[in-house]
Design a protein around this motif. Structure first.
Motif, PDB file in Angstrom:
ATOM      1  N   GLY A   7       0.835  -1.207   0.000  1.00  0.00           N
ATOM      2  CA  GLY A   7       0.000   0.000   0.000  1.00  0.00           C
ATOM      3  C   GLY A   7       0.860   1.244   0.000  1.00  0.00           C
ATOM      4  N   ALA A   9       1.453   3.540  -2.444  1.00  0.00           N
ATOM      5  CA  ALA A   9       1.170   4.697  -3.303  1.00  0.00           C
ATOM      6  C   ALA A   9       0.224   5.701  -2.657  1.00  0.00           C
ATOM      7  N   ALA A  11      -1.144   8.280   0.689  1.00  0.00           N
ATOM      8  CA  ALA A  11      -0.610   9.504   1.291  1.00  0.00           C
ATOM      9  C   ALA A  11       0.616   9.198   2.158  1.00  0.00           C
ATOM     10  N   THR A  31       1.348  -1.573  -5.226  1.00  0.00           N
ATOM     11  CA  THR A  31       0.135  -0.853  -5.589  1.00  0.00           C
ATOM     12  C   THR A  31      -0.715  -1.848  -6.378  1.00  0.00           C
ATOM     13  N   ARG A  32      -2.021  -1.561  -6.484  1.00  0.00           N
ATOM     14  CA  ARG A  32      -2.833  -2.417  -7.356  1.00  0.00           C
ATOM     15  C   ARG A  32      -2.818  -1.910  -8.784  1.00  0.00           C
ATOM     16  N   LYS A  36       0.360   3.496 -11.299  1.00  0.00           N
ATOM     17  CA  LYS A  36       1.081   4.140 -10.189  1.00  0.00           C
ATOM     18  C   LYS A  36       2.490   3.579 -10.008  1.00  0.00           C
ATOM     19  N   ASP A  51      -2.905  -7.054  -5.398  1.00  0.00           N
ATOM     20  CA  ASP A  51      -4.073  -6.742  -4.580  1.00  0.00           C
ATOM     21  C   ASP A  51      -3.883  -7.376  -3.209  1.00  0.00           C
ATOM     22  N   GLY A  52      -3.968  -6.571  -2.172  1.00  0.00           N
ATOM     23  CA  GLY A  52      -3.716  -7.044  -0.810  1.00  0.00           C
ATOM     24  C   GLY A  52      -4.737  -8.049  -0.310  1.00  0.00           C
ATOM     25  N   THR A  75      -4.925   0.886   3.182  1.00  0.00           N
ATOM     26  CA  THR A  75      -6.254   1.336   3.612  1.00  0.00           C
ATOM     27  C   THR A  75      -7.010   1.674   2.335  1.00  0.00           C
ATOM     28  N   LEU A  77      -9.289   4.595   1.779  1.00  0.00           N
ATOM     29  CA  LEU A  77      -9.985   5.780   2.294  1.00  0.00           C
ATOM     30  C   LEU A  77     -10.012   6.916   1.289  1.00  0.00           C
ATOM     31  N   ALA A  78      -9.476   6.679   0.097  1.00  0.00           N
ATOM     32  CA  ALA A  78      -9.333   7.776  -0.860  1.00  0.00           C
ATOM     33  C   ALA A  78     -10.686   8.352  -1.293  1.00  0.00           C
ATOM     34  N   GLN A 119      -0.093  -0.339  10.168  1.00  0.00           N
ATOM     35  CA  GLN A 119      -0.780   0.918  10.478  1.00  0.00           C
ATOM     36  C   GLN A 119      -2.081   0.673  11.237  1.00  0.00           C
ATOM     37  N   GLY A 176      -2.088   9.184  14.725  1.00  0.00           N
ATOM     38  CA  GLY A 176      -3.149  10.156  14.985  1.00  0.00           C
ATOM     39  C   GLY A 176      -3.735  10.663  13.675  1.00  0.00           C
ATOM     40  N   PHE A 178      -4.004  12.505  10.470  1.00  0.00           N
ATOM     41  CA  PHE A 178      -2.990  13.085   9.594  1.00  0.00           C
ATOM     42  C   PHE A 178      -3.359  14.488   9.130  1.00  0.00           C
TER      43      PHE A 178
HETATM   44  N1  LIG Z   1      -4.268   8.338  10.504  1.00  0.00           N
HETATM   45  C1  LIG Z   1      -4.933   9.008   9.589  1.00  0.00           C
HETATM   46  O1  LIG Z   1      -5.418  10.131   9.803  1.00  0.00           O
HETATM   47  C2  LIG Z   1      -5.058   8.438   8.194  1.00  0.00           C
HETATM   48  C3  LIG Z   1      -4.635   7.144   7.872  1.00  0.00           C
HETATM   49  C4  LIG Z   1      -4.758   6.698   6.541  1.00  0.00           C
HETATM   50  C5  LIG Z   1      -5.283   7.538   5.569  1.00  0.00           C
HETATM   51  N2  LIG Z   1      -5.688   8.779   5.939  1.00  0.00           N
HETATM   52  C6  LIG Z   1      -6.205   9.739   4.939  1.00  0.00           C
HETATM   53  O2  LIG Z   1      -7.104   9.143   4.059  1.00  0.00           O
HETATM   54  C7  LIG Z   1      -7.005   9.786   2.786  1.00  0.00           C
HETATM   55  C8  LIG Z   1      -6.805   8.720   1.730  1.00  0.00           C
HETATM   56  O3  LIG Z   1      -5.602   8.004   2.002  1.00  0.00           O
HETATM   57  P1  LIG Z   1      -4.637   7.511   0.840  1.00  0.00           P
HETATM   58  O4  LIG Z   1      -4.389   8.613  -0.106  1.00  0.00           O
HETATM   59  O5  LIG Z   1      -3.466   6.895   1.485  1.00  0.00           O
HETATM   60  O6  LIG Z   1      -5.524   6.446   0.026  1.00  0.00           O
HETATM   61  P2  LIG Z   1      -6.080   5.024   0.368  1.00  0.00           P
HETATM   62  O7  LIG Z   1      -7.204   4.759  -0.555  1.00  0.00           O
HETATM   63  O8  LIG Z   1      -6.394   4.874   1.820  1.00  0.00           O
HETATM   64  O9  LIG Z   1      -4.890   4.027  -0.085  1.00  0.00           O
HETATM   65  C9  LIG Z   1      -3.743   3.774   0.698  1.00  0.00           C
HETATM   66  C10 LIG Z   1      -2.970   2.659   0.077  1.00  0.00           C
HETATM   67  O10 LIG Z   1      -3.688   1.434   0.273  1.00  0.00           O
HETATM   68  C11 LIG Z   1      -3.724   0.746  -0.932  1.00  0.00           C
HETATM   69  N3  LIG Z   1      -4.882  -0.131  -1.107  1.00  0.00           N
HETATM   70  C12 LIG Z   1      -6.199   0.184  -1.101  1.00  0.00           C
HETATM   71  N4  LIG Z   1      -6.931  -0.930  -1.342  1.00  0.00           N
HETATM   72  C13 LIG Z   1      -6.044  -1.949  -1.516  1.00  0.00           C
HETATM   73  C14 LIG Z   1      -6.159  -3.329  -1.785  1.00  0.00           C
HETATM   74  N5  LIG Z   1      -7.322  -3.960  -1.938  1.00  0.00           N
HETATM   75  N6  LIG Z   1      -5.003  -4.070  -1.900  1.00  0.00           N
HETATM   76  C15 LIG Z   1      -3.808  -3.478  -1.766  1.00  0.00           C
HETATM   77  N7  LIG Z   1      -3.638  -2.183  -1.501  1.00  0.00           N
HETATM   78  C16 LIG Z   1      -4.743  -1.438  -1.375  1.00  0.00           C
HETATM   79  C17 LIG Z   1      -3.699   1.800  -2.013  1.00  0.00           C
HETATM   80  O11 LIG Z   1      -3.171   1.140  -3.146  1.00  0.00           O
HETATM   81  P3  LIG Z   1      -3.407   1.539  -4.667  1.00  0.00           P
HETATM   82  O12 LIG Z   1      -2.145   2.213  -5.037  1.00  0.00           O
HETATM   83  O13 LIG Z   1      -3.585   0.221  -5.312  1.00  0.00           O
HETATM   84  O14 LIG Z   1      -4.615   2.433  -4.772  1.00  0.00           O
HETATM   85  C18 LIG Z   1      -2.771   2.815  -1.420  1.00  0.00           C
HETATM   86  O15 LIG Z   1      -1.437   2.512  -1.708  1.00  0.00           O
HETATM   87  C19 LIG Z   1      -5.804  10.752   2.860  1.00  0.00           C
HETATM   88  O16 LIG Z   1      -6.297  12.043   3.090  1.00  0.00           O
HETATM   89  C20 LIG Z   1      -5.049  10.258   4.081  1.00  0.00           C
HETATM   90  O17 LIG Z   1      -4.351  11.299   4.733  1.00  0.00           O
HETATM   91  C21 LIG Z   1      -5.593   9.243   7.210  1.00  0.00           C
END
Ligand SMILES: NC(=O)c1ccc[n+]([C@@H]2O[C@H](COP(=O)([O-])OP(=O)(O)OC[C@H]3O[C@@H](n4cnc5c(N)ncnc54)[C@H](OP(=O)(O)O)[C@@H]3O)[C@@H](O)[C@H]2O)c1
Length: 318
Positions: A7, A9, A11, A31-32, A36, A51-52, A75, A77-78, A119, A176, A178
């Protein structure tokens, strides 16, 4: 060290990879999305598309990388989160925290890895009683809002299985909330539009973390810390009534609106109400002591003023 980041790619991954490479680690990053992969290579890692939730594919990718350490940053969460339907918007993330963790732990063990870092999150999972700031020894919420039950169960699962994965040394980093590059645009957008009101007395306590500091703690955890759970947060847990008006001022927005609990519940649901009125913050004492980590952004005060878009603190910004 050879490190496999699952995971990579997202934030946090985009901050983590350059820090790992700068420390001399050799990184395989997943990454999936083939699209990317080039970005991961630019950041200094060897990309792998997987894919995880596909156990076989994860096993194969990790075996090929022969990592000494595996880092779980997956995660989903995008798409943003609708607090009213919290568990629904966290459904894939919850699978990544349960099945995804199982697949990656099995792959790491089979590949002979030594260390496993996963995480987790701290903030709303804390028990909502007693003092304002919780340590890792305090219990989690035994009665979360109905919409968060599955998400808390997934966090409990991850926090149970990772430290118990001996002979793998399993470390859980509870980040915490982000902020920083790539991590706070949506949140700040709500503040600018005055769509993030203080609900009720605004006594909910939040623990923030600059995303660059999250990455630095993760790098530190490769070499330091016994198996267990660590809160990775800044030094200043703060009530909503302190940080939200400050954030509004910092981004040049009007002060947040104030609305009563009944209206908050009607408009945004129970999770939003508890986040604004009841949640507790977290102490970073264990992470500082045992991981040898210090936040470069010790307070959201400094971070909201100068760190929303910046990766490095500017001296004197507070
Ligand atoms: N502690 C916190 O406050 C916290 C923690 C996490 C995230 N966030 C926030 O959430 C928002 C989105 O986070 P993000 O940009 O990191 O995106 P995200 O959608 O949460 O993706 C994070 C990573 O997980 C991977 N992932 C998702 N589904 C997967 C699957 N089935 N198998 C393998 N990998 C998978 C994504 O891979 P791909 O490259 O394949 O898409 C990406 O590399 C941001 O604003 C971030 O700051 C906050």
């Amino acid at each position: 060290m050879r490190v496999f980041v699952a995971g990579a790619a997202g934030a946090i991954g985009q901050q983590l990879l350059p820090q790992l490479v700068a420390q001399g680690h050799q990184v395989t990053a997943s990454t999936r999305s083939p699209a990317k992969a080039a970005r991961l290579r630019e950041l200094g890692a060897e990309p792998v598309v997987v894919d995880g939730l596909d156990a076989m594919a994860v096993g194969e990718a990790v075996a090929r990388a022969e990592p000494e350490a595996v880092v779980h940053q997956m995660t989903s969460l995008a798409g943003g989160s609708d607090l009213r339907y919290f568990d629904r918007t966290f459904a894939v993330t919850n699978r990544l925290r349960t099945q995804g963790t199982d697949h990656l732990l099995a792959a790491a063990a089979a590949a002979g890895a030594r260390r496993f870092i996963a995480q987790s999150y701290t903030g709303w999972p804390n028990i909502r009683g007693g003092g304002p700031v919780k340590t890792e020894d305090d219990p989690l919420d035994s009665d979360p809002p109905a919409a968060q039950r599955e998400s808390l169960a997934a966090i409990r699962y991850l926090e149970r299985v990772v430290p118990a994965a001996a002979p793998l040394q399993g470390i859980v980093l509870r980040y915490g909330s982000f902020y920083g590059p790539g991590a706070s645009d949506a949140f700040v957008g709500l503040v600018r539009k005055r769509r993030l009101p203080v609900i009720g007395d605004g006594a909910g306590v939040w623990s923030f973390l600059h995303i660059r500091d999250a990455a630095a703690a993760t790098v530190a955890a490769l070499e330091h810390g016994r198996p267990g759970v660590y809160n990775v947060v800044d030094d200043e847990p703060a009530r909503v009534t302190e940080w939200l008006p400050f954030l509004a001022r910092a981004v040049g927005a009007q002060p947040p609106r104030r609305i009563p609990v009944w209206l908050g519940r009607l408009a945004a649901g129970e999770v939003a109400v508890t986040a604004m009125t009841q949640i507790r913050g977290s102490s970073n004492a264990r992470a500082k002591r045992e991981l040898g980590w210090q936040p470069a952004w010790p307070s959201w005060r400094q971070g909201f003023s100068g760190g929303l878009a910046a990766a490095e603190p500017v001296r004197g910004a507070a």
